[in-house]
Design a protein around this motif. Structure first.
Motif, PDB file in Angstrom:
ATOM      1  N   ASP A   1       0.831  -1.188   0.000  1.00 21.27           N
ATOM      2  CA  ASP A   1       0.000   0.000   0.000  1.00 21.27           C
ATOM      3  C   ASP A   1       0.872   1.247   0.000  1.00 21.27           C
TER       4      ASP A   1
ATOM      5  N   ASP B   1     -13.572  -8.383  -9.638  1.00 19.64           N
ATOM      6  CA  ASP B   1     -12.839  -7.194 -10.084  1.00 19.64           C
ATOM      7  C   ASP B   1     -13.576  -5.920  -9.681  1.00 19.64           C
ATOM      8  N   LYS B   2     -14.888  -5.903  -9.897  1.00 21.10           N
ATOM      9  CA  LYS B   2     -15.674  -4.724  -9.518  1.00 21.10           C
ATOM     10  C   LYS B   2     -15.688  -4.543  -7.995  1.00 21.10           C
TER      11      LYS B   2
ATOM     12  N   THR C   1     -13.599  -5.495  -5.654  1.00 20.50           N
ATOM     13  CA  THR C   1     -12.330  -5.197  -4.958  1.00 20.50           C
ATOM     14  C   THR C   1     -11.708  -3.864  -5.362  1.00 20.50           C
ATOM     15  N   ARG C   2     -12.373  -3.113  -6.197  1.00 22.21           N
ATOM     16  CA  ARG C   2     -11.821  -1.815  -6.601  1.00 22.21           C
ATOM     17  C   ARG C   2     -12.095  -0.723  -5.568  1.00 22.21           C
ATOM     18  N   GLN C   3     -12.871  -1.038  -4.551  1.00 19.85           N
ATOM     19  CA  GLN C   3     -13.151  -0.068  -3.495  1.00 19.85           C
ATOM     20  C   GLN C   3     -12.975  -0.719  -2.135  1.00 19.85           C
ATOM     21  N   GLY C   4     -12.754   0.123  -1.129  1.00 20.38           N
ATOM     22  CA  GLY C   4     -12.595  -0.380   0.233  1.00 20.38           C
ATOM     23  C   GLY C   4     -11.183  -0.852   0.519  1.00 20.38           C
TER      24      GLY C   4
ATOM     25  N   LYS D   1      -7.902  -3.001   0.814  1.00 16.33           N
ATOM     26  CA  LYS D   1      -7.307  -3.860  -0.203  1.00 16.33           C
ATOM     27  C   LYS D   1      -7.738  -5.319  -0.005  1.00 16.33           C
ATOM     28  N   THR D   2      -8.321  -5.875  -1.062  1.00 10.51           N
ATOM     29  CA  THR D   2      -8.789  -7.254  -1.067  1.00 10.51           C
ATOM     30  C   THR D   2      -8.340  -7.877  -2.377  1.00 10.51           C
TER      31      THR D   2
ATOM     32  N   SER E   1      -7.795 -10.518   2.567  1.00  6.32           N
ATOM     33  CA  SER E   1      -8.118  -9.162   3.010  1.00  6.32           C
ATOM     34  C   SER E   1      -7.911  -9.086   4.517  1.00  6.32           C
TER      35      SER E   1
ATOM     36  N   GLN F   1     -14.858  -7.650   3.938  1.00 10.84           N
ATOM     37  CA  GLN F   1     -14.450  -7.716   2.536  1.00 10.84           C
ATOM     38  C   GLN F   1     -14.156  -9.152   2.115  1.00 10.84           C
TER      39      GLN F   1
END
Length: 440
Positions: free
Chosen positions: A29, A271-272, A274-277, A279-280, A308, A313
């Motif tokens: 990160d 993919d959709k 894990t693009r927010q929140g 890191k997953t 995660s 998540q």
């Protein structure tokens, strides 16, 4: 006075007036986290480090360097593949006995446990490194030296950790250091891969020993401090059908077709998600099945890893996998022209819990203070280690390195260099003594 110089001087004044701030970098990160180091713990470590017995132990660590190197070579050259750690466990237990532990035993799952009794025994502190490596049986684990560097699969991860824990026991014994708490020096099985932390899960089983603090030793250096557990779910998913000739049995269900659909639906939705929140991650790491180009396979499987540090998540991406598998199963069965339906087996093969130990608790603060005392910059991180289990249970836990430097972990070219490796033992011992209490 020009404006940039004025800003710089103001910043210096604020830094001198504020508490000591340390920055934690998350693995993978970019975001950093400000963590205040309480002066109380700095002072505690400084006072502890001045104790005559501690200074004596530090000298012993230096004197032990040749023997510690030989211990590292000996243990590295005993293969310890997943689920086959028994021989290394026996050798390590013998070393622990010789080092002077009060009692040493190998438990039901092949963990090595060496107990050193404390003055009161009101608390129990664990110091642990893992016995297993990622390498399968038959791997050449002969140690090769090139200059001062040792090369061999597993020499650093985590065989060096085992020898560092052993050296700490030796140093404390020879310096006659007593603790208030009982200390368990542990070589744990099952940290890597599909071992699924089984050794530490056994330690924390219902009816197991009461553990008040947990210090895992994994990795190298003296800066890193893992205080957040990176949770993971791992599945082996197998679609099964009757199988048959590619022409003669055409029209029956095809497990490969279902597997392909499941991978597509899962990765598209994941993919959709894990693009927010927080890191997953997700990964289809292994696929297998089939016997010939002209045979409809009777089974098709994949192994999936999801990670995660957020339980929510992790549960969310797991739910997407389950839905994708069932959708693929339904669609493949819907297009068959003859024969029985396809079935699917979803087997959980890895479940590492996530969690977080706040950096303000004494154990984390002490680990930070020790790094700073040894002139290293403390770096807090998230990771997937044996400490995941106690972290998830709310037991104060950290993972710290064993000193020295290394690289190539999980590869045949793994290496370790004894670059002031004795500092690793000093660090482990100081964190341990601060947690366990040094008896007068």
């Amino acid at each position: 006075m020009n404006q940039p110089l004025k800003i710089a001087l103001v910043a210096l004044v604020l830094m001198s007036a504020a508490p000591q701030w340390l920055f934690a970098q998350e693995e993978g990160d970019e975001a950093t986290e400000k963590v205040a180091l309480d002066k109380r713990y700095e002072n505690e470590i400084k006072a502890l480090a001045k104790r005559p017995a501690v200074l004596t132990a530090n000298k012993i660590f230096l004197e032990l360097e040749p023997q510690t190197k030989q211990d590292l070579i000996k243990l590295t050259e005993i293969p310890s593949p997943p689920f086959k750690e028994t021989e290394r466990a026996k050798a390590y237990a013998a070393m622990m006995k010789e080092a002077g532990a009060d009692s040493v035993w190998i438990d039901e799952v092949s963990n090595v446990i060496a107990k050193r009794k404390g003055r009161s025994g009101k608390k129990t502190v664990v110091v642990e490194a893992h016995l297993d490596t990622v390498f399968p049986a038959g791997t050449d684990v002969k140690v090769k030296a090139k200059g001062d560097t040792l090369y061999a699969p597993g020499v650093g991860d985590d065989t060096r950790g085992l020898t560092a824990v052993l050296a700490v026991l030796k140093g404390m014994e020879r310096a006659k250091i007593e603790t208030d708490a009982d200390v368990l020096f542990v070589g744990a099985v099952g940290e890597e891969g599909l071992g699924d932390l089984r050794g530490v899960k056994h330690l924390f089983r219902p009816g197991g020993p009461k553990i008040d603090s947990y210090i895992a030793v994994d990795g190298h250096g003296i800066s890193g401090i893992t205080h957040r557990g990176l949770g993971s779910h791992r599945y082996r998913i197998t679609f099964k059908g009757p199988g048959g000739h590619s022409y003669g049995a055409f029209g029956i269900v095809n497990p490969h077709g279902a597997l392909g659909k499941a991978i597509y639906y899962f990765t598209a939705d994941a993919d959709k998600f894990t693009r927010q929140g927080i890191k997953t991650t997700y990964n289809v790491g292994v696929i297998s099945g089939g016997t010939s180009v002209n045979a409809i396979p009777f089974e098709s499987s994949m192994e999936v890893d999801m990670r995660s540090e957020s339980p929510e998540q992790l549960a969310g991406v797991d739910k997407l996998l389950q839905a994708a598998v069932q959708r693929a199963l339904k669609e493949e069965n819907a297009i068959k022209r003859s024969g029985p339906d396809l079935t699917v087996e979803v087997k959980l093969v890895g479940d590492r819990p996530s969690g977080r130990i706040e950096p303000t608790i004494p154990l984390v603060q002490r680990a930070m203070a020790v790094s700073k005392f040894l002139d290293a910059e403390p770096k807090l991180s998230v990771g997937s280690t044996n400490a995941n289990i106690p972290i998830a249970k709310g037991v104060p836990s950290v993972t710290i390195g064993s000193g020295g430097t290394g690289g190539g972990a999980h590869s045949l070219k793994e290496w370790w260099l004894n670059d002031k490796g004795y500092l690793g033992m000093q660090r482990i011992m100081l964190v341990l003594l601060a947690e366990a209490g040094m008896a007068e």
